[in-house]
Design an enzyme around this catalytic site. Sequence first.
Site, short mmCIF file in Angstrom:
data_model
loop_
_atom_site.label_atom_id
_atom_site.label_comp_id
_atom_site.label_asym_id
_atom_site.label_seq_id
_atom_site.Cartn_x
_atom_site.Cartn_y
_atom_site.Cartn_z
N ASP A 253 -9.13 -8.93 -6.83
CA ASP A 253 -8.14 -8.00 -6.57
C ASP A 253 -7.46 -7.64 -7.86
OD1 ASP A 253 -5.95 -6.37 -5.48
OD2 ASP A 253 -4.94 -8.31 -4.97
N TYR B 140 -4.60 -5.35 -10.58
CA TYR B 140 -3.18 -5.40 -10.88
C TYR B 140 -2.99 -4.17 -11.53
CZ TYR B 140 1.19 -7.82 -11.49
OH TYR B 140 2.68 -8.24 -11.57
N HIS C 283 4.15 -1.24 -10.37
CA HIS C 283 4.15 -2.83 -9.62
C HIS C 283 4.26 -3.79 -10.63
CE1 HIS C 283 3.36 -5.65 -6.68
NE2 HIS C 283 2.28 -6.08 -7.53
N GLU D 93 0.91 -5.71 0.84
CA GLU D 93 0.88 -4.93 -0.40
C GLU D 93 -0.18 -3.75 -0.16
OE1 GLU D 93 -0.56 -7.63 -3.52
OE2 GLU D 93 1.47 -8.00 -4.14
N GLU E 131 -2.64 -1.06 -0.79
CA GLU E 131 -3.87 -1.17 -1.94
C GLU E 131 -4.70 -0.30 -1.29
OE1 GLU E 131 -4.85 -4.59 -3.99
OE2 GLU E 131 -2.81 -5.66 -3.38
N ASP F 149 -3.07 -6.23 1.40
CA ASP F 149 -3.00 -7.81 0.77
C ASP F 149 -1.82 -8.51 1.09
OD1 ASP F 149 -3.71 -9.91 -1.03
OD2 ASP F 149 -3.16 -9.04 -2.61
N ARG G 72 5.30 -14.41 -0.43
CA ARG G 72 6.03 -14.53 -1.79
C ARG G 72 6.42 -15.81 -2.03
NH1 ARG G 72 3.48 -10.35 -3.74
NH2 ARG G 72 3.96 -8.59 -2.62
N GLN H 118 3.59 -18.13 -3.04
CA GLN H 118 3.06 -17.65 -4.31
C GLN H 118 4.18 -18.04 -5.70
OE1 GLN H 118 3.03 -13.22 -4.08
NE2 GLN H 118 2.31 -13.00 -6.34
N TYR I 7 2.07 -19.90 -8.45
CA TYR I 7 1.11 -19.11 -9.14
C TYR I 7 0.92 -19.46 -10.55
CZ TYR I 7 4.67 -16.47 -11.82
OH TYR I 7 5.65 -16.02 -12.85
N LYS J 51 -2.12 -15.79 -0.84
CA LYS J 51 -2.97 -14.65 -0.77
C LYS J 51 -4.08 -14.75 0.01
CE LYS J 51 -0.57 -12.03 -4.26
NZ LYS J 51 -0.38 -10.74 -3.62
N THR K 127 -6.56 -10.77 4.24
CA THR K 127 -6.87 -9.29 3.77
C THR K 127 -7.14 -8.35 4.62
OG1 THR K 127 -7.20 -10.78 1.58
CG2 THR K 127 -7.22 -8.12 1.67
N GLU L 229 9.30 -5.24 -3.37
CA GLU L 229 9.81 -4.31 -4.48
C GLU L 229 10.84 -3.34 -3.79
OE1 GLU L 229 6.38 -2.38 -7.14
OE2 GLU L 229 5.70 -3.72 -5.43
CA CA Z 1 -2.48 -7.71 -4.35
#
Ligand code: CA
Length: 435
Positions: free
Chosen positions: A135, A137, A142, A208, A210, A243, A247, A250, A254, A263, A267, A376
């Site tokens: 994955d 970014y 974002h 997410e 994507e 995805d 949060r 994470q 992370y 994550k 998926t 977001e």
């Molecule tokens: Ca992602």
Amino acid sequence: MKHPNHPELRSFIPVSSDSDFPVQNLPWGLFRRHEASESSPEVGVAIGDQVLSLTRLEQKGLLKVASEPLFQSATLNPLMEQESETWKYVRECASHLLREDNPQLRDDSQLRQAVLLPQDQLTMLLPAVIGDYTDFYSSREHATNVGTMFRDKDHPLLANWLHLPVGYHGRASSVVISGTPVRRPKGQLMPPGEELPVFAPSKRLDFELEMAFFVGGKTNRLGVPIPLAEAEKNIFGLVLMNDWSARDIQKWEYQPLGPFVSKSFATSISPWVVSMEALMPFASEGPVQEPLPLPYLRHSDGGKHHFNIELAVDIRTRESSQYQTICRSNSRGLYWSMAQQLTHHTVTGCNVRPGDLMASGTISGQTPESRGSLLELTWGGQQPLALKDHQSRSFIEDGDEIRMRAWAEGPGFRIGFGCCTGQVLPALDAPASHG
Ligand code: CA
């Protein structure tokens, strides 16, 4: 003979103007018939609300591509292992058979019944055996939003971000097909103001938005990078991806090596793989890259390496029977192209393989409604989204369903991706049997 992308091409199969699957699309998919659960999975292309079975055409001797059969092994991998000329050839064969002026299939009702199947009688399956999933970014907006919220609003992008496509290695084992329910994960959370973590269901479950591509073609040997100019030959096609991200898990886990179990629990991808060939009319230039990337990542041909694909995210809350659109974005704004992602992935000599899946990262745009995650859209949960019927959401609740859509508009037709959906189930009460 007209090219399969020609806007005036029509099929003898009726295709409504709002269908994702006109004859100019013909995306690849793997399916099984409902009424025959014992039957083998088949490979096909979508046309309107039908599917043309390549597996059955090949069995009948009406589609001979390589010395070995390509569509009899219950996965798209054998096709992905071919080179792009072969993908184009198969698409041309399918296009030719489906044209309104070709009687071969149109006027043979027995054959038509054997090789054309209504989509509502099929279960779509994960199209490929996915060896590895990565994955990226690659949306500047974002990365800027997340950097602003989590680290430093004055310097939201880390120093490397404008020089290389940042990514992490995800889990291939938990990539699931659209429609698969997603269990709310439990994990370690650090409640605000506390000193010790707790073990609990995630309270900040997110999506997410994507897009992802499947690797295909003759791929690189270990130790030999794929040059940028060759990279697009190794892109088989694209799908939509959600995805799913916890949060709160994470945020605690992370640093310093990136997301891990926050994550890896699920998926989701859409079932139809839209070919690069079908997307060519929608190729576009990406954002200006400043500072200029290092030469190995520099598109110096002046070409178009991005795609103008409209994106939408809808939510259907557990209290509601209707979808509401909560995000509208476009993949053309991604900072790093797929070719740059793939080239960078291999730059140190890492070998990729047909069937590998590589995702863009959350696709956010410059406007508030184009933000591709609830993190977001609600700015870290501080500004809950107002929904119909006096409802609101900061993050996803049990029973909510997330649906993603993608399409590119052509003159008189649209190249769509179908949907990528998933409904969230409550966390497990007690430790479940692992079997
Ligand atoms: Ca992602």
